[in-house]
Scaffold this motif. Structure first.
Motif, PDB file in Angstrom:
ATOM      1  N   ARG A 152      33.243  44.140  34.858  1.00 15.78           N
ATOM      2  CA  ARG A 152      34.137  44.054  36.050  1.00 15.78           C
ATOM      3  C   ARG A 152      34.667  45.152  36.497  1.00 15.78           C
ATOM      4  O   ARG A 152      35.914  45.254  36.613  1.00 15.78           O
ATOM      5  CB  ARG A 152      35.031  42.939  35.382  1.00 15.78           C
ATOM      6  CG  ARG A 152      34.526  41.626  34.824  1.00 15.78           C
ATOM      7  CD  ARG A 152      35.835  40.719  34.186  1.00 15.78           C
ATOM      8  NE  ARG A 152      36.774  40.281  35.112  1.00 15.78           N
ATOM      9  CZ  ARG A 152      38.010  41.063  34.954  1.00 15.78           C
ATOM     10  NH1 ARG A 152      38.296  41.827  33.951  1.00 15.78           N
ATOM     11  NH2 ARG A 152      39.086  40.647  35.723  1.00 15.78           N
ATOM     12  N   LEU A 153      33.938  46.147  36.760  1.00 14.43           N
ATOM     13  CA  LEU A 153      34.293  47.558  37.052  1.00 14.43           C
ATOM     14  C   LEU A 153      35.109  47.153  38.599  1.00 14.43           C
ATOM     15  O   LEU A 153      34.859  46.260  39.339  1.00 14.43           O
ATOM     16  CB  LEU A 153      33.317  48.489  37.497  1.00 14.43           C
ATOM     17  CG  LEU A 153      32.632  48.941  36.195  1.00 14.43           C
ATOM     18  CD1 LEU A 153      31.593  49.925  36.298  1.00 14.43           C
ATOM     19  CD2 LEU A 153      33.704  49.737  35.109  1.00 14.43           C
ATOM     20  N   LEU A 154      36.144  48.089  38.602  1.00  9.72           N
ATOM     21  CA  LEU A 154      37.052  47.978  39.905  1.00  9.72           C
ATOM     22  C   LEU A 154      36.378  48.535  41.003  1.00  9.72           C
ATOM     23  O   LEU A 154      35.342  49.338  40.858  1.00  9.72           O
ATOM     24  CB  LEU A 154      38.127  48.943  39.851  1.00  9.72           C
ATOM     25  CG  LEU A 154      39.212  48.536  38.856  1.00  9.72           C
ATOM     26  CD1 LEU A 154      40.333  49.451  38.829  1.00  9.72           C
ATOM     27  CD2 LEU A 154      39.872  47.207  39.243  1.00  9.72           C
ATOM     28  N   SER A 155      36.066  47.725  42.052  1.00 14.02           N
ATOM     29  CA  SER A 155      35.450  48.239  43.132  1.00 14.02           C
ATOM     30  C   SER A 155      36.241  49.497  44.050  1.00 14.02           C
ATOM     31  O   SER A 155      37.269  49.569  43.976  1.00 14.02           O
ATOM     32  CB  SER A 155      35.443  47.009  44.482  1.00 14.02           C
ATOM     33  OG  SER A 155      34.915  47.357  45.861  1.00 14.02           O
ATOM     34  N   THR A 156      35.316  50.343  44.488  1.00 16.59           N
ATOM     35  CA  THR A 156      35.749  51.547  45.149  1.00 16.59           C
ATOM     36  C   THR A 156      36.694  51.242  46.312  1.00 16.59           C
ATOM     37  O   THR A 156      37.738  51.989  46.572  1.00 16.59           O
ATOM     38  CB  THR A 156      34.700  52.419  45.331  1.00 16.59           C
ATOM     39  OG1 THR A 156      33.560  51.806  46.373  1.00 16.59           O
ATOM     40  CG2 THR A 156      33.808  52.979  44.203  1.00 16.59           C
ATOM     41  N   SER A 157      36.550  50.067  46.951  1.00 22.29           N
ATOM     42  CA  SER A 157      37.400  49.855  48.052  1.00 22.29           C
ATOM     43  C   SER A 157      38.514  48.963  47.838  1.00 22.29           C
ATOM     44  O   SER A 157      39.303  48.595  48.560  1.00 22.29           O
ATOM     45  CB  SER A 157      36.550  49.063  48.991  1.00 22.29           C
ATOM     46  OG  SER A 157      35.879  47.668  48.680  1.00 22.29           O
ATOM     47  N   SER A 158      38.656  48.797  46.565  1.00 19.57           N
ATOM     48  CA  SER A 158      40.086  47.730  45.996  1.00 19.57           C
ATOM     49  C   SER A 158      41.121  48.688  46.023  1.00 19.57           C
ATOM     50  O   SER A 158      41.194  50.040  46.024  1.00 19.57           O
ATOM     51  CB  SER A 158      39.732  47.336  44.659  1.00 19.57           C
ATOM     52  OG  SER A 158      39.567  48.330  43.658  1.00 19.57           O
ATOM     53  N   ARG A 159      42.490  48.096  46.174  1.00 16.42           N
ATOM     54  CA  ARG A 159      43.568  48.721  46.349  1.00 16.42           C
ATOM     55  C   ARG A 159      43.816  49.431  45.001  1.00 16.42           C
ATOM     56  O   ARG A 159      44.217  50.531  45.036  1.00 16.42           O
ATOM     57  CB  ARG A 159      44.771  47.677  46.431  1.00 16.42           C
ATOM     58  CG  ARG A 159      46.221  48.363  46.919  1.00 16.42           C
ATOM     59  CD  ARG A 159      47.117  47.343  47.141  1.00 16.42           C
ATOM     60  NE  ARG A 159      48.346  48.244  47.116  1.00 16.42           N
ATOM     61  CZ  ARG A 159      49.852  47.394  47.492  1.00 16.42           C
ATOM     62  NH1 ARG A 159      49.488  46.111  47.632  1.00 16.42           N
ATOM     63  NH2 ARG A 159      50.774  47.994  47.348  1.00 16.42           N
ATOM     64  N   GLU A 160      43.688  48.727  43.858  1.00 16.86           N
ATOM     65  CA  GLU A 160      43.977  49.538  42.567  1.00 16.86           C
ATOM     66  C   GLU A 160      42.964  50.759  42.294  1.00 16.86           C
ATOM     67  O   GLU A 160      43.617  51.729  41.810  1.00 16.86           O
ATOM     68  CB  GLU A 160      43.463  48.380  41.361  1.00 16.86           C
ATOM     69  CG  GLU A 160      44.034  49.080  40.066  1.00 16.86           C
ATOM     70  CD  GLU A 160      43.683  47.895  38.931  1.00 16.86           C
ATOM     71  OE1 GLU A 160      43.996  48.405  37.683  1.00 16.86           O
ATOM     72  OE2 GLU A 160      43.420  46.817  39.396  1.00 16.86           O
TER      73      GLU A 160
END
Length: 354
Positions: free
Chosen positions: A115-123
């Motif tokens: 569940r790695l954060l997407s590079t386009s996500s705000r976080e």
């Protein structure tokens, strides 16, 4: 027997010597269970295992039932009939399990990695901005983001965040941060908060010997708070003449859309080239108090009476310094590179030497 079997386990090959009259046993193929090193299958006329569900013990030639290659009966046989070999198998099995467990990630780690954060996500963007701000604010080298310790620390803070490489910070993150900061400064100096402003400038040399000139503006906003912004640091490879310095200062005001009519004064050192630059631009110049004080104290220290007093002070300090060096050499190892430093004065700034 235990030593022979131990060598078999380590080499993965059977070293059984077949006595005359005994039938040679065929080893089980494609298995990782260590217990099968002590069992094999009787061969038929074609050289193939006669029965895969009836292995024979290599130690006592007893047949043991093993339906569907189940090893429970095999372990029980070794435990009851051959305890030494059984303990050897158990130790090897436990060691393999510990090694596999040490290198195997936990269920939580596996879930977080999936569940790695997407590079386009705000976080992810906010975390990357925070790292870029840390690098710029503390003036850290960009290679910091490639250091294993730094990456491990961020991984502990948020296992789902995957830190970009230094190329991303060089081409994207740091330039984006610079654009945002410059935009914020431009908004403040273009607003009504800054009706007039003053400035300071100085020509300085970096540790590597490269010359630069820095320009900083100061003003008081509508809330009566003093604001200071370092607007520009120019590389100054040309001769530090008044004409060249005045050209750089004029370009700085043009880049930031500042009208020199709103400049009430600029503070500089007492260098003749800076004075000439301010005269060419027609700016009101104030001499830096700290620089003047340094010059005054420096000239005062050149007085013969002051120099004589300084020599007396140094002579008083020499015995204690010599004793300190002797004790340091006695206490420290002979290969130590630590050296006692004498008390010396610095010509650049008088307050650093006293």
């Amino acid at each position: 027997m235990v030593l022979e079997v131990d060598r078999e386990l380590l080499s993965g090959e059977s070293t059984e010597e077949v006595d005359d009259g005994e039938v040679e046993l065929i080893s089980k193929k494609k298995t990782k269970a260590l217990v099968w090193k002590y069992f094999g299958f009787e061969a038929n006329e074609n050289g193939q295992p006669r029965s895969l569900e009836a292995p024979t013990c290599r130690l006592c030639r007893q047949t043991v039932a093993a339906k569907d290659a189940n090893t429970t009966n095999l372990h029980s046989h070794l435990k009851n009939k051959h305890p030494e070999e059984y303990s050897l198998v158990q130790r090897s099995t436990d060691k393999g399990r510990k090694q596999a467990k040490a290198g195997q990630p936990s269920l939580t780690e596996t879930w977080n990695r999936q569940r790695l954060l997407s590079t386009s996500s705000r976080e992810h963007r906010e975390l990357t901005k925070s790292v870029a701000c840390c690098i710029a604010k503390d003036m850290l080298p960009l290679c910091t983001v490639d250091k294993p310790g730094f990456r491990a620390m961020l991984q502990k803070f948020n296992p789902r965040y995957q830190l970009p490489t230094h190329k991303h910070f060089t081409k994207v993150a740091i330039p984006s941060l610079l654009s945002r900061v410059c935009g914020s400064i431009e908004h403040q100096i273009a607003s009504r908060d800054m009706e007039y402003f003053s400035a300071t400038t100085d020509v300085w040399t970096s540790v590597s010997g490269d010359p630069y000139i820095t320009f900083t503006c100061h003003f008081i906003d509508c809330m009566w708070e003093i604001k200071s912004f370092c607007l520009q640091t120019h590389y100054l490879p040309a001769d530090h003449t008044g004409a060249n310095i005045s050209e750089v200062l004029s370009e700085t005001l043009q880049q930031w859309n500042l009208d020199d009519g709103r400049l009430v004064g600029i503070t500089t050192d007492s260098g003749s080239n800076v004075k000439a630059a301010c005269q060419l631009l027609g700016w009101n110049r104030l001499s830096c108090f700290g620089h003047n004080l340094n010059l005054a104290v420096g000239k005062g220290l050149n007085d013969s009476r002051v120099q004589r007093a300084l020599r007396v002070c140094r002579s008083l300090l020499q015995p204690s310094l010599a004793a300190g060096r002797s004790s340091a050499r006695a206490e420290e190892p002979s290969n130590s590179s630590t050296k006692a430093r004498c008390c010396n004065t610095l010509r650049m700034t008088w307050w650093r030497g006293y």
